[in-house]
Design a protein around this motif. Structure first.
Motif, PDB file in Angstrom:
ATOM      1  N   GLU A   1      22.552 -33.652 -11.228  1.00 21.48           N
ATOM      2  CA  GLU A   1      22.267 -34.843 -12.024  1.00 21.48           C
ATOM      3  C   GLU A   1      22.130 -36.022 -11.069  1.00 21.48           C
ATOM      4  OE1 GLU A   1      21.711 -36.290 -16.055  1.00 21.48           O
ATOM      5  OE2 GLU A   1      21.656 -34.344 -15.078  1.00 21.48           O
ATOM      6  N   GLN A   2      20.905 -36.325 -10.682  1.00 25.81           N
ATOM      7  CA  GLN A   2      20.628 -37.279  -9.612  1.00 25.81           C
ATOM      8  C   GLN A   2      21.129 -38.691  -9.904  1.00 25.81           C
ATOM      9  OE1 GLN A   2      19.110 -36.559  -6.684  1.00 25.81           O
ATOM     10  NE2 GLN A   2      18.244 -34.532  -7.040  1.00 25.81           N
ATOM     11  N   ASN A   3      21.123 -39.082 -11.158  1.00 25.21           N
ATOM     12  CA  ASN A   3      21.450 -40.467 -11.512  1.00 25.21           C
ATOM     13  C   ASN A   3      22.927 -40.689 -11.815  1.00 25.21           C
ATOM     14  OD1 ASN A   3      18.728 -41.299 -11.299  1.00 25.21           O
ATOM     15  ND2 ASN A   3      18.307 -40.520 -13.355  1.00 25.21           N
ATOM     16  N   SER A   4      23.754 -39.682 -11.600  1.00 26.73           N
ATOM     17  CA  SER A   4      25.189 -39.814 -11.865  1.00 26.73           C
ATOM     18  C   SER A   4      25.976 -39.759 -10.569  1.00 26.73           C
ATOM     19  CB  SER A   4      25.655 -38.692 -12.803  1.00 26.73           C
ATOM     20  OG  SER A   4      25.021 -38.802 -14.061  1.00 26.73           O
ATOM     21  N   ASN A   5      27.107 -40.455 -10.550  1.00 23.32           N
ATOM     22  CA  ASN A   5      27.951 -40.510  -9.358  1.00 23.32           C
ATOM     23  C   ASN A   5      29.396 -40.219  -9.730  1.00 23.32           C
ATOM     24  OD1 ASN A   5      25.885 -41.510  -7.441  1.00 23.32           O
ATOM     25  ND2 ASN A   5      25.907 -43.316  -8.755  1.00 23.32           N
ATOM     26  N   GLY A   6      30.204 -39.942  -8.709  1.00 25.04           N
ATOM     27  CA  GLY A   6      31.632 -39.756  -8.922  1.00 25.04           C
ATOM     28  C   GLY A   6      31.922 -38.561  -9.811  1.00 25.04           C
ATOM     29  N   VAL A   7      32.940 -38.717 -10.648  1.00 28.07           N
ATOM     30  CA  VAL A   7      33.347 -37.634 -11.544  1.00 28.07           C
ATOM     31  C   VAL A   7      32.399 -37.598 -12.738  1.00 28.07           C
ATOM     32  CG1 VAL A   7      35.197 -36.700 -12.982  1.00 28.07           C
ATOM     33  CG2 VAL A   7      35.762 -37.864 -10.840  1.00 28.07           C
ATOM     34  N   TYR A   8      31.480 -36.646 -12.731  1.00 28.35           N
ATOM     35  CA  TYR A   8      30.565 -36.470 -13.855  1.00 28.35           C
ATOM     36  C   TYR A   8      30.066 -35.033 -13.914  1.00 28.35           C
ATOM     37  CZ  TYR A   8      26.678 -36.650 -17.068  1.00 28.35           C
ATOM     38  OH  TYR A   8      25.858 -36.401 -18.134  1.00 28.35           O
ATOM     39  N   VAL A   9      30.242 -34.392 -15.058  1.00 30.30           N
ATOM     40  CA  VAL A   9      29.650 -33.074 -15.302  1.00 30.30           C
ATOM     41  C   VAL A   9      29.425 -32.900 -16.795  1.00 30.30           C
ATOM     42  CG1 VAL A   9      31.908 -31.918 -15.431  1.00 30.30           C
ATOM     43  CG2 VAL A   9      29.856 -30.577 -14.933  1.00 30.30           C
ATOM     44  N   LYS A  10      28.262 -32.374 -17.135  1.00 29.31           N
ATOM     45  CA  LYS A  10      27.954 -31.995 -18.520  1.00 29.31           C
ATOM     46  C   LYS A  10      27.650 -30.508 -18.543  1.00 29.31           C
ATOM     47  CE  LYS A  10      23.924 -32.920 -20.410  1.00 29.31           C
ATOM     48  NZ  LYS A  10      22.808 -33.683 -21.006  1.00 29.31           N
ATOM     49  N   VAL A  11      28.280 -29.785 -19.457  1.00 25.93           N
ATOM     50  CA  VAL A  11      28.028 -28.360 -19.611  1.00 25.93           C
ATOM     51  C   VAL A  11      27.387 -28.127 -20.977  1.00 25.93           C
ATOM     52  CG1 VAL A  11      29.066 -26.064 -19.789  1.00 25.93           C
ATOM     53  CG2 VAL A  11      29.909 -27.683 -18.086  1.00 25.93           C
ATOM     54  N   ARG A  12      26.270 -27.423 -20.966  1.00 25.92           N
ATOM     55  CA  ARG A  12      25.560 -27.066 -22.208  1.00 25.92           C
ATOM     56  C   ARG A  12      25.652 -25.556 -22.407  1.00 25.92           C
ATOM     57  NH1 ARG A  12      20.730 -28.983 -25.291  1.00 25.92           N
ATOM     58  NH2 ARG A  12      19.630 -27.149 -26.100  1.00 25.92           N
TER      59      ARG A  12
ATOM     60  N   GLY B   1      37.325 -45.404  -4.905  1.00 24.62           N
ATOM     61  CA  GLY B   1      36.855 -44.594  -6.020  1.00 24.62           C
ATOM     62  C   GLY B   1      37.428 -43.192  -5.936  1.00 24.62           C
ATOM     63  N   LYS B   2      37.314 -42.461  -7.052  1.00 24.10           N
ATOM     64  CA  LYS B   2      37.889 -41.112  -7.128  1.00 24.10           C
ATOM     65  C   LYS B   2      37.248 -40.176  -6.117  1.00 24.10           C
ATOM     66  CE  LYS B   2      40.732 -41.416 -10.753  1.00 24.10           C
ATOM     67  NZ  LYS B   2      42.156 -41.095 -10.735  1.00 24.10           N
ATOM     68  N   LEU B   3      35.903 -40.229  -6.026  1.00 20.88           N
ATOM     69  CA  LEU B   3      35.168 -39.327  -5.135  1.00 20.88           C
ATOM     70  C   LEU B   3      34.223 -40.139  -4.264  1.00 20.88           C
ATOM     71  CD1 LEU B   3      34.196 -36.461  -7.623  1.00 20.88           C
ATOM     72  CD2 LEU B   3      36.109 -36.495  -6.013  1.00 20.88           C
ATOM     73  N   SER B   4      34.210 -39.821  -2.978  1.00 21.34           N
ATOM     74  CA  SER B   4      33.312 -40.499  -2.051  1.00 21.34           C
ATOM     75  C   SER B   4      33.209 -39.648  -0.796  1.00 21.34           C
ATOM     76  CB  SER B   4      33.849 -41.894  -1.700  1.00 21.34           C
ATOM     77  OG  SER B   4      34.954 -41.797  -0.822  1.00 21.34           O
ATOM     78  N   ALA B   5      32.552 -40.192   0.227  1.00 19.72           N
ATOM     79  CA  ALA B   5      32.473 -39.497   1.512  1.00 19.72           C
ATOM     80  C   ALA B   5      33.683 -39.797   2.386  1.00 19.72           C
ATOM     81  CB  ALA B   5      31.197 -39.886   2.249  1.00 19.72           C
ATOM     82  N   PHE B   6      34.616 -40.579   1.870  1.00 18.77           N
ATOM     83  CA  PHE B   6      35.846 -40.902   2.599  1.00 18.77           C
ATOM     84  C   PHE B   6      36.916 -39.882   2.222  1.00 18.77           C
ATOM     85  CE2 PHE B   6      39.900 -42.985   3.232  1.00 18.77           C
ATOM     86  CZ  PHE B   6      39.736 -43.745   4.383  1.00 18.77           C
TER      87      PHE B   6
END
Length: 423
Positions: A113-124, A303-308
């Motif tokens: 999902e290119q337009n989402s960052n950090g903690v994001y997931v959608k399951v269908r 932030g919760k998730l990053s390259a750090f």
């Protein structure tokens, strides 16, 4: 007191397995429960950060498998979102067999999902008669949206949680120390019990990692040369907890900042050293509070998730808490944080995997050296790289570097990981 307690209770929750694949499994479980019928196809839409962090880590209850596909399939088939970040405790041999079959037949598909960052997931989840979608975002256990056959069952709250954000913004060493000094555990039993459970769970993972050959055995290797050095023994214990967890150990961890590795790093050295130094339980718990809040203090700007690498924030929090537990002044503790971040504040996160244990050891060793230096008055000065004129400025500088400067780095890391996975 009540507000800071609520913040800690929100953060310190149990999770079985690395939190990114488990958050993905949770989304799958919610979609699976909503769809009810057996899945014919499972589609995953995840941010780059989630893909990076879930790619190389072993998934509990998976029979030694890695990655997002198995985590999602298992979650969908459990239909147990009520178990939250311990959702994979519901996995049976039959569920595992069905999950592997779905993957082998190409029925579980991952999309970035290119337009989402950090903690994001959608399951269908698509079945013979229905389709269901579940989204987890912002927090690893936050099921924000549910959809069944196109009908929205649950939507994200529109209003921002400004009260929580204001509280987080108020974190600094003065407020952290004041809370750690003055919290009355007799009147705050829920926090007392949660901290006790954190010590119990995370130390159990450390012992598991030392007693058995998990991962690349970073903790066991360090312990061989630790001798009578209790501080190096503490580092070994923290690294061993990560060894076990990243290799798929099914023991739960109490997480911090959405991460089991950060929960282990911020607590295990404090708990271990409190025991070895003969500290009473109350002093240990106050130091655990100091460590957790100091980790949160740093992470609010990252932030919760990053390259750090989040283990560095947690290791710095642990080092500050150890200095606090040893009775050092606030000025010395500030020096510990400054020294730690000046030295190890650029280590990258290239996903959750066995080498996280070695990064934890690196961060903690830097933190312990920082204590010795700060006690002798040797603290890096303002304008020494990202070191600011105040501790708060230093923390904000590191946060800005991680949040803004390392965003392109995160994308490059994901591209490399994806390319290697496809070759």
């Amino acid at each position: 007191m009540e507000a800071f307690e609520e913040l800690l209770l929100d953060e310190l929750v149990p999770a079985m397995g690395c939190t990114e694949p488990i958050a993905i499994a949770l989304a799958g479980a919610a979609a699976g429960q909503l769809a009810e019928e057996e899945p014919q196809k499972i589609l995953i839409y995840a941010s780059g950060s989630m893909i990076k962090n879930a790619n190389s880590v072993f998934v509990p209850a998976s029979g030694g498998r890695k990655g997002m596909l198995i985590a999602t399939a298992l979650g969908v088939l459990t239909k147990s979102p009520d178990k939250k970040l311990e959702v994979l405790t519901a996995v049976t041999e039959d569920i595992l067999s069905k999950a592997v079959k779905l993957i082998d037949e190409g029925k579980v598909v991952l999309h970035h999902e290119q337009n989402s960052n950090g903690v994001y997931v959608k399951v269908r989840v698509e079945t013979q008669n229905h389709f269901a979608e579940a989204t987890v975002e912002k927090e690893h256990d936050n099921i924000s949206r549910l959809v069944l056959d196109g009908k929205v069952i649950k939507e994200p709250a529109q209003e921002e949680n400004t009260e929580t954000q204001t509280l987080i913004d108020s974190l600094n060493f003065e407020t952290i120390k004041d809370f750690a000094d003055n919290i009355d555990f007799a009147k705050h039993q829920e926090l007392y019990l949660r901290l006790k459970k954190m010590a119990e769970y995370n130390l159990a993972l450390a012992h598991e990692g030392l007693n058995n050959p998990w991962g690349q055995q970073v903790g066991r290797t360090i312990l061989k040369s630790a001798g009578e050095d209790i501080f190096l023994q503490a580092v070994a214990h923290a690294a061993a907890g990560s060894d076990a967890r990243m290799a798929g150990c099914e023991l739960p961890a109490m997480i911090c900042c959405g991460s089991g590795n950060q929960g282990i790093t911020s607590s295990v050295p404090v708990v271990y050293l409190a025991d070895k130094l003969g500290m009473d339980e109350e002093k240990m718990l106050r130091a655990m509070v100091f460590s957790t809040l100091t980790t949160l203090y740093q992470k609010q700007f990252i932030g919760k998730l990053s390259a750090f690498c989040g283990a560095i924030s947690a290791a710095t929090g642990a080092a500050c808490a150890i200095a606090y537990m040893l009775g050092e002044s606030l000025e010395t503790i500030e020096g510990v944080l400054t020294n730690s971040l000046a030295a190890s504040g650029g280590i990258v996160c290239d996903g959750a995997k066995p080498s996280c244990a070695m990064k934890i050891a690196t961060g903690l060793n830097t933190g312990l050296l920082s204590i010795k230096m700060a006690k002798d008055g040797n603290v890096f000065k303002p304008l020494d790289g990202l070191v600011g004129k105040t501790t708060d400025t230093t923390v904000r500088n590191i946060g800005e570097m991680a949040r803004e400067g390392m965003t392109p780095t995160d994308k490059v890391i994901l591209n490399i990981i994806t390319r290697q996975a496809n070759n």
